[in-house]
Design a protein around this motif. Structure first.
Motif, short mmCIF file in Angstrom:
data_model
loop_
_atom_site.label_atom_id
_atom_site.label_comp_id
_atom_site.label_asym_id
_atom_site.label_seq_id
_atom_site.Cartn_x
_atom_site.Cartn_y
_atom_site.Cartn_z
N SER A 271 28.74 -15.75 0.94
CA SER A 271 27.85 -16.16 2.03
C SER A 271 28.64 -16.55 3.27
N ARG A 272 29.76 -17.29 3.06
CA ARG A 272 30.57 -17.71 4.21
C ARG A 272 31.18 -16.51 4.91
N VAL A 273 31.62 -15.50 4.13
CA VAL A 273 32.19 -14.30 4.73
C VAL A 273 31.13 -13.55 5.53
N LEU A 274 29.95 -13.41 4.95
CA LEU A 274 28.87 -12.69 5.62
C LEU A 274 28.44 -13.37 6.92
N ASN A 275 28.52 -14.71 6.94
CA ASN A 275 28.11 -15.46 8.12
C ASN A 275 29.25 -15.70 9.10
N GLY A 276 30.43 -15.14 8.81
CA GLY A 276 31.55 -15.26 9.73
C GLY A 276 32.16 -16.65 9.78
N ALA A 277 32.04 -17.42 8.72
CA ALA A 277 32.61 -18.77 8.70
C ALA A 277 34.14 -18.69 8.82
N PRO A 278 34.75 -19.60 9.58
CA PRO A 278 36.19 -19.50 9.84
C PRO A 278 37.08 -19.94 8.67
N HIS A 279 36.58 -20.81 7.81
CA HIS A 279 37.43 -21.42 6.79
C HIS A 279 37.41 -20.60 5.49
N VAL A 280 37.86 -19.36 5.60
CA VAL A 280 38.00 -18.49 4.43
C VAL A 280 39.38 -17.85 4.53
N ARG A 281 40.17 -17.92 3.44
CA ARG A 281 41.52 -17.33 3.47
C ARG A 281 41.44 -15.84 3.73
N PRO A 282 42.36 -15.29 4.51
CA PRO A 282 42.32 -13.86 4.87
C PRO A 282 42.29 -12.93 3.65
N ASP A 283 43.08 -13.24 2.62
CA ASP A 283 43.08 -12.36 1.45
C ASP A 283 41.76 -12.42 0.71
N THR A 284 41.15 -13.61 0.69
CA THR A 284 39.83 -13.75 0.05
C THR A 284 38.78 -12.98 0.83
N ARG A 285 38.82 -13.12 2.14
CA ARG A 285 37.86 -12.40 2.99
C ARG A 285 37.97 -10.89 2.77
N GLU A 286 39.22 -10.39 2.66
CA GLU A 286 39.41 -8.96 2.48
C GLU A 286 38.88 -8.50 1.12
N ARG A 287 39.06 -9.32 0.06
CA ARG A 287 38.53 -8.95 -1.26
C ARG A 287 37.00 -8.87 -1.22
N VAL A 288 36.38 -9.82 -0.52
CA VAL A 288 34.91 -9.81 -0.41
C VAL A 288 34.45 -8.58 0.37
N LEU A 289 35.12 -8.27 1.47
CA LEU A 289 34.73 -7.11 2.27
C LEU A 289 34.94 -5.81 1.50
N ALA A 290 36.00 -5.75 0.70
CA ALA A 290 36.24 -4.55 -0.13
C ALA A 290 35.14 -4.39 -1.16
N ALA A 291 34.71 -5.51 -1.76
CA ALA A 291 33.62 -5.45 -2.75
C ALA A 291 32.32 -5.02 -2.09
#
Length: 329
Positions: free
Chosen positions: A16-36
């Motif tokens: 949810s945080r990645v989808l809403n563009g929240a800033p406090h997400v580690r870059p590698d975590t964000r990339e895993r979510v976007l890949a999924a």
């Protein structure tokens, strides 16, 4: 979202945080979510989101005359500005701008859950139609003139016509003839007013107005009539398409441009620079018009829009090769 979380190895709150563009997400975590998300071809359910947030992120536009360059460009400017601000746009295109048609269009857009509505209202009849509209969502009119009953943004057509006419007078033309648009259009009225005011301020004679219907054909027909008068040295056309027809008529009549007659248009359509000769004209800033309309609507949504409910956007003179100094014979 649960499937995305499982594939990415994170919690659904992180998705949810990645989808809403929240800033406090580690870059590698964000990339895993976007890949999924890409792997699963996941798309957020906008209807479900609207139920939770009570916001559809969708704006409605009531459009008229979209086959004409001006209204079509207004619509494009609004859509571009809305997309940049994160809104979707739903368009209701009308054949006439009477009160019933406008109200039905507004009701259809409200049924789709739009947050606000922009009405493209280039005709005088549209002003009274918009005044009678009942709507529980904010309304903003584009191109409806200073007497608009709702918040409005428009190009300052009178100022543009004034500048076009002054340009020709400054080239030492004794007066300027005018090919106007069709009756019932606000642009026709305000551009004619600007032309007339410039002539009167200069103490110049005010010639009889020739009327067209925005088309090159009507400009051509007006040009044939004007070409018969060898005293005419300058013409201001209310739009570029009529100016195109005018140029054709003058060429056929053996009148050189700008040697015998100078011509100015209005709009600055993409083809204006490739007319023969390239057309001096008044540029309408449609991108700025769309941005200002969206600004005004967002202010209305926030309840702070009444301080500047009527906005005029200044046009710009574009000097090319269809105008030149008057030649005394």
């Amino acid at each position: 979202m649960a499937d995305v979380a499982r594939v990415a190895g994170v919690s659904h709150q992180t998705v949810s945080r990645v989808l809403n563009g929240a800033p406090h997400v580690r870059p590698d975590t964000r990339e895993r979510v976007l890949a999924a998300i890409r792997e699963l071809d996941y798309r957020p359910n906008s209807a479900a989101r609207a139920l939770v947030t009570r916001r559809s992120q969708t704006l409605g536009v009531v459009s008229f005359g979209s086959a004409l360059y001006g209204p079509a460009s207004m619509l494009d400017g609004i859509e571009q500005a809305a997309r940049s601000a994160g809104y979707f746009v739903s368009v209701a295109s009308l054949r006439s701008l009477d009160s019933r048609s406008v109200q039905e269009a507004v009701d259809r857009l409200r049924d789709q859950g739009v947050e606000g509505i922009v009405v493209i209202a280039p005709q005088i009849s549209a002003v009274s139609a918009v005044a009678k509209v009942s709507s529980a969502v904010p309304l903003v009119a584009v191109g409806s003139g200073s007497r608009s009953p709702v918040p409005m943004v428009a190009v300052d057509n009178e100022a543009g016509a004034l500048a076009a006419t002054r340009h020709l007078l400054d080239l030492d033309h004794e007066t300027v003839h005018h090919v106007a648009g069709p009756s019932g259009w606000l642009e026709t009225k305000t551009r004619e007013e600007g032309w007339r005011k410039a002539l009167e301020a200069a103490g110049a004679r005010v010639p009889q107005v020739q009327s067209g219907d925005w088309s090159a054909r009507s400009g051509y027909e007006a040009g044939l009539r004007i070409a018969e008068d060898r005293e005419v040295t300058a013409v201001f056309c209310a739009n570029d398409h009529m100016a195109l027809g005018l140029l054709r008529a003058f060429h056929e009549a053996g009148r050189s441009i700008p040697g015998d007659i100078s011509v100015v248009g209005f709009d600055d359509i993409p083809e204006a620079a490739y007319f023969a000769p390239p057309l001096t004209t008044v540029r309408q800033p449609f991108g700025e018009l769309g941005r200002r309309a969206l600004e005004l609507l967002v202010e209305e949504l926030a309840g702070v829009g009444h301080a500047r409910s009527h906005m005029l956007v200044s046009p710009e003179m574009v000097l090319r090769r269809s105008t030149g100094p008057a030649v005394r014979r």
